[in-house]
Design an enzyme around this catalytic site. Structure first.
Site, short mmCIF file in Angstrom:
data_model
loop_
_atom_site.label_atom_id
_atom_site.label_comp_id
_atom_site.label_asym_id
_atom_site.label_seq_id
_atom_site.Cartn_x
_atom_site.Cartn_y
_atom_site.Cartn_z
N HIS A 1 -39.48 59.87 45.06
CA HIS A 1 -39.22 61.28 44.78
C HIS A 1 -39.93 62.19 45.77
O HIS A 1 -41.17 62.19 45.84
CB HIS A 1 -39.71 61.58 43.36
CG HIS A 1 -39.49 62.98 42.91
ND1 HIS A 1 -40.52 63.81 42.53
CD2 HIS A 1 -38.35 63.71 42.77
CE1 HIS A 1 -40.03 64.98 42.16
NE2 HIS A 1 -38.72 64.96 42.29
N GLU B 1 -35.63 60.16 47.65
CA GLU B 1 -34.99 61.40 47.22
C GLU B 1 -35.63 62.53 48.02
O GLU B 1 -36.85 62.51 48.27
CB GLU B 1 -35.21 61.61 45.72
CG GLU B 1 -34.49 62.81 45.13
CD GLU B 1 -35.31 64.08 45.02
OE1 GLU B 1 -34.79 65.06 44.50
OE2 GLU B 1 -36.50 64.10 45.48
N ASP C 1 -35.13 67.05 49.00
CA ASP C 1 -34.46 68.31 48.65
C ASP C 1 -34.12 69.07 49.92
O ASP C 1 -34.93 69.13 50.84
CB ASP C 1 -35.39 69.17 47.79
CG ASP C 1 -35.96 68.40 46.61
OD1 ASP C 1 -35.21 68.15 45.67
OD2 ASP C 1 -37.16 68.05 46.67
N HIS D 1 -38.60 71.60 48.70
CA HIS D 1 -38.19 71.75 47.30
C HIS D 1 -38.04 73.20 46.88
O HIS D 1 -37.04 73.59 46.27
CB HIS D 1 -39.20 71.06 46.38
CG HIS D 1 -38.87 71.18 44.93
ND1 HIS D 1 -39.24 72.28 44.17
CD2 HIS D 1 -38.18 70.38 44.10
CE1 HIS D 1 -38.80 72.12 42.94
NE2 HIS D 1 -38.15 70.98 42.86
N GLU E 1 -30.75 65.79 47.71
CA GLU E 1 -30.53 66.75 46.61
C GLU E 1 -30.27 68.12 47.19
O GLU E 1 -31.15 68.73 47.82
CB GLU E 1 -31.72 66.80 45.65
CG GLU E 1 -31.38 67.75 44.50
CD GLU E 1 -32.51 68.14 43.59
OE1 GLU E 1 -33.54 67.46 43.53
OE2 GLU E 1 -32.34 69.17 42.91
N LYS F 1 -30.16 71.80 46.95
CA LYS F 1 -30.71 72.88 46.12
C LYS F 1 -29.90 74.15 46.35
O LYS F 1 -29.55 74.48 47.49
CB LYS F 1 -32.16 73.16 46.50
CG LYS F 1 -33.16 72.08 46.09
CD LYS F 1 -33.39 72.07 44.60
CE LYS F 1 -34.53 71.13 44.21
NZ LYS F 1 -34.45 70.74 42.79
N ASP G 1 -42.57 59.36 41.96
CA ASP G 1 -43.51 59.77 43.01
C ASP G 1 -44.31 58.58 43.54
O ASP G 1 -44.97 58.69 44.58
CB ASP G 1 -44.54 60.77 42.45
CG ASP G 1 -43.90 62.03 41.88
OD1 ASP G 1 -42.90 62.51 42.45
OD2 ASP G 1 -44.42 62.53 40.86
O1 G3P Z 1 -33.71 64.16 41.81
C1 G3P Z 1 -34.54 64.35 40.72
C2 G3P Z 1 -35.47 65.49 40.86
O2 G3P Z 1 -35.82 65.67 42.22
C3 G3P Z 1 -34.92 66.76 40.34
O3 G3P Z 1 -35.87 67.73 40.16
O4 G3P Z 1 -37.16 69.72 40.78
O5 G3P Z 1 -37.95 67.48 41.53
O6 G3P Z 1 -35.93 68.48 42.56
P1 G3P Z 1 -36.76 68.38 41.32
MG MG Z 2 -35.35 66.88 43.91
#
Ligand code: G3P
Ligand code: MG
Length: 248
Positions: free
Chosen positions: A17, A44, A46, A59, A119, A121, A241
């Site tokens: 993450h 993962e 963002d 993020h 991801e 955003k 994490d």
């Molecule tokens: O992909 C799962 C997680 O990353 C979603 O929440 O806020 O950590 O991007 P966040």
């Molecule tokens: Mg995320």
């Protein structure tokens, strides 16, 4: 159908993450390299746009929390990245880390052979969905050694747009709570996977998802015992994490 085993995730279903963000500053090259060193096959990350359309891996919608600088992404351009330290707040050992672009991260992950769960955003400063998804498309298409890619988002419109660009790509709908009409929402995108806050998991949902061939991954879990009862019901993967605790 499920990818899970009765006792835990398969090794390629442990996603780091924001990279291995317990051990290194989130969403930096250091965190992605650390994830690979811990044995993760996926990370993962963002993505969001700067004012000038540069697609960066971060993020929040500002640099305040994770860097030495301040300001909204919507007020920054690519030239500002060189001035922002994205590692110093995490620890002296990471001083000099930068907010990377998606292009830079995909190049590194391609070398490492580590997949990217991108991801997408949505932030208030973004001008249009087309600009955002077009920037993701450009980064993917411009990558000389592309790692495996999947796309996730809390925004179904972003996933639908990515489906039009890449019809074969795995898409994952992100939910904090499971809507009653989850199957219909997935079909409308269409998406084949759900990434769900682990607090919203239930055995009943996992069994329904398994019957429909829908993959379910839980976020964000750093303690394996939290998920122990869900693997036999068909949980596919975990976003963590601390990938090493699921890969031991
Ligand atoms: O992909 C799962 C997680 O990353 C979603 O929440 O806020 O950590 O991007 P966040
Ligand atoms: Mg995320």
């Amino acid at each position: 159908m499920t990818n899970s085993t009765p006792n835990g995730p398969q090794r390629d279903e442990v996603q780091a993450h924001r990279g291995a963000s317990l051990a290194a500053p989130e969403n930096t090259i250091a965190a992605f390299r650390e994830a690979a060193e811990q044995g993760a096959k996926w990370v993962e990350l963002d993505v969001a746009l700067l004012q000038d359309g540069t697609l960066v891996v971060i993020h929040d919608d500002s640099v305040d929390r994770t860097t030495t600088g301040t300001g909204s992404l919507g007020a920054l351009t690519r030239s500002a990245l060189a001035e922002l330290d994205a590692g110093a707040r995490f620890g002296d050992a990471f001083k000099g880390e930068r907010i990377p672009t998606l292009e830079e991260v995909l190049a590194v992950l391609g070398e490492l052979g580590v997949g990217a769960n991108i991801e997408i955003k949505q932030h208030k400063h973004h001008r249009s969905l087309e600009q955002l998804t077009g920037a993701v498309q450009s980064a993917i298409e411009g990558c000389p050694a592309l790692p495996p890619i999947m796309i996730s988002s809390f925004d179904p419109a972003a996933l639908a747009a990515m489906h039009r660009l890449f019809p074969e790509m795995e898409l994952a709908m992100l939910w904090s709570k499971l809507p009653a009409d989850w199957a219909e929402q997935l079909a409308a995108i269409p998406a084949s996977s759900v990434h769900l806050d682990y607090k919203a998991l239930s055995i009943g949902f996992l069994e329904q998802a398994r019957e429909r061939g829908v993959k379910v991954r839980a976020w964000t879990v750093n303690e394996p015992s939290v998920l122990a009862s869900f693997w036999p019901a068909g949980l596919t993967g975990v976003i963590t994490d601390d990938p090493k605790v699921f890969l031991g």
